[in-house]
Design a protein around this motif. Structure first.
Motif, PDB file in Angstrom:
ATOM      1  N   UNK A   1       0.586  38.390  -0.962  1.00 27.33           N
ATOM      2  CA  UNK A   1      -0.642  38.001  -0.242  1.00 27.33           C
ATOM      3  C   UNK A   1      -1.120  36.580  -0.534  1.00 27.33           C
ATOM      4  N   UNK A   2      -0.911  36.065  -1.734  1.00 31.44           N
ATOM      5  CA  UNK A   2      -1.409  34.741  -2.078  1.00 31.44           C
ATOM      6  C   UNK A   2      -0.399  33.620  -1.895  1.00 31.44           C
TER       7      UNK A   2
ATOM      8  N   UNK B   1      -5.764  20.898  -3.896  1.00 35.69           N
ATOM      9  CA  UNK B   1      -5.515  20.484  -5.279  1.00 35.69           C
ATOM     10  C   UNK B   1      -5.848  21.589  -6.268  1.00 35.69           C
ATOM     11  N   UNK B   2      -6.890  22.354  -6.006  1.00 35.80           N
ATOM     12  CA  UNK B   2      -7.233  23.476  -6.893  1.00 35.80           C
ATOM     13  C   UNK B   2      -6.121  24.524  -6.876  1.00 35.80           C
ATOM     14  N   UNK B   3      -5.601  24.814  -5.684  1.00 39.00           N
ATOM     15  CA  UNK B   3      -4.503  25.781  -5.586  1.00 39.00           C
ATOM     16  C   UNK B   3      -3.281  25.271  -6.345  1.00 39.00           C
ATOM     17  N   UNK B   4      -2.979  23.982  -6.197  1.00 36.28           N
ATOM     18  CA  UNK B   4      -1.816  23.422  -6.910  1.00 36.28           C
ATOM     19  C   UNK B   4      -1.984  23.537  -8.417  1.00 36.28           C
ATOM     20  N   UNK B   5      -3.180  23.267  -8.914  1.00 33.40           N
ATOM     21  CA  UNK B   5      -3.425  23.404 -10.361  1.00 33.40           C
ATOM     22  C   UNK B   5      -3.248  24.839 -10.815  1.00 33.40           C
ATOM     23  N   UNK B   6      -3.751  25.797 -10.038  1.00 34.54           N
ATOM     24  CA  UNK B   6      -3.610  27.213 -10.392  1.00 34.54           C
ATOM     25  C   UNK B   6      -2.143  27.634 -10.379  1.00 34.54           C
ATOM     26  N   UNK B   7      -1.418  27.227  -9.343  1.00 39.34           N
ATOM     27  CA  UNK B   7       0.000  27.580  -9.249  1.00 39.34           C
ATOM     28  C   UNK B   7       0.798  26.956 -10.387  1.00 39.34           C
TER      29      UNK B   7
ATOM     30  N   UNK C   1      -7.986  36.375  -7.438  1.00 41.14           N
ATOM     31  CA  UNK C   1      -8.233  36.286  -8.866  1.00 41.14           C
ATOM     32  C   UNK C   1      -6.968  35.808  -9.577  1.00 41.14           C
ATOM     33  N   UNK C   2      -7.139  35.039 -10.647  1.00 41.68           N
ATOM     34  CA  UNK C   2      -5.994  34.468 -11.354  1.00 41.68           C
ATOM     35  C   UNK C   2      -5.095  35.560 -11.940  1.00 41.68           C
TER      36      UNK C   2
ATOM     37  N   UNK D   1       1.159  39.250  -9.188  1.00 41.85           N
ATOM     38  CA  UNK D   1       1.969  39.071  -7.986  1.00 41.85           C
ATOM     39  C   UNK D   1       3.181  38.185  -8.266  1.00 41.85           C
ATOM     40  N   UNK D   2       2.993  37.132  -9.065  1.00 41.17           N
ATOM     41  CA  UNK D   2       4.119  36.252  -9.389  1.00 41.17           C
ATOM     42  C   UNK D   2       5.151  36.987 -10.236  1.00 41.17           C
TER      43      UNK D   2
END
Length: 123
Positions: free
Chosen positions: A19-20, A50-56, A86-87, A93-94
């Motif tokens: 989903x993410x 950029x926030x998504x990239x940092x989280x990934x 949520x992280x 999921x990963x």
């Protein structure tokens, strides 16, 4: 991974959708465990991307040393709901996606968009 050719070759590999994000995994010929992140403009503005990239990046740094496939390129493609997830949920999921990729259980290949008949295009 920084070169466009590496991302394009990863696109020919195993694909696991969540989903993410969508995880792509492709053997890289002995170059070790590498990763790449793709976030398109459809997902949001620059701050959101950029926030998504940092989280990934944090997800991959934590998961790849133990669970990543050896000598593979791993690419995460962000989906629209990635920023709201949520992280811990993204982490689960990963891990699930990496287990499926390790087992070779990818999603079925995507169907290519059908092009309209040339006669229809001329009108």
């Amino acid at each position: 991974m920084r070169r466009r050719a590496d991302f394009l070759s990863a696109n020919r590999g195993l694909r696991v959708a969540r989903p993410g994000f969508v995880l792509l995994a492709q053997p890289n010929g002995g170059k070790g465990k590498r990763y790449g992140i793709t976030v398109t403009k459809k997902v949001g503005n620059a701050v959101v991307r950029n926030r998504i990239k940092r989280r990934f990046r944090e997800l991959l740094w934590a998961a790849l040393p133990d669970k990543g496939l050896p000598d593979h390129d791993h690419v995460l493609i962000a989906r629209d709901g990635a920023i709201e997830r949520d992280f811990t949920q993204l982490t689960e999921e990963l891990n699930d996606a990496l287990e499926r990729a390790r087992a070779g259980k990818g999603d079925p290949p995507r169907r290519r968009a059908r092009r309209a008949n040339r006669k229809d295009q001329r009108k």
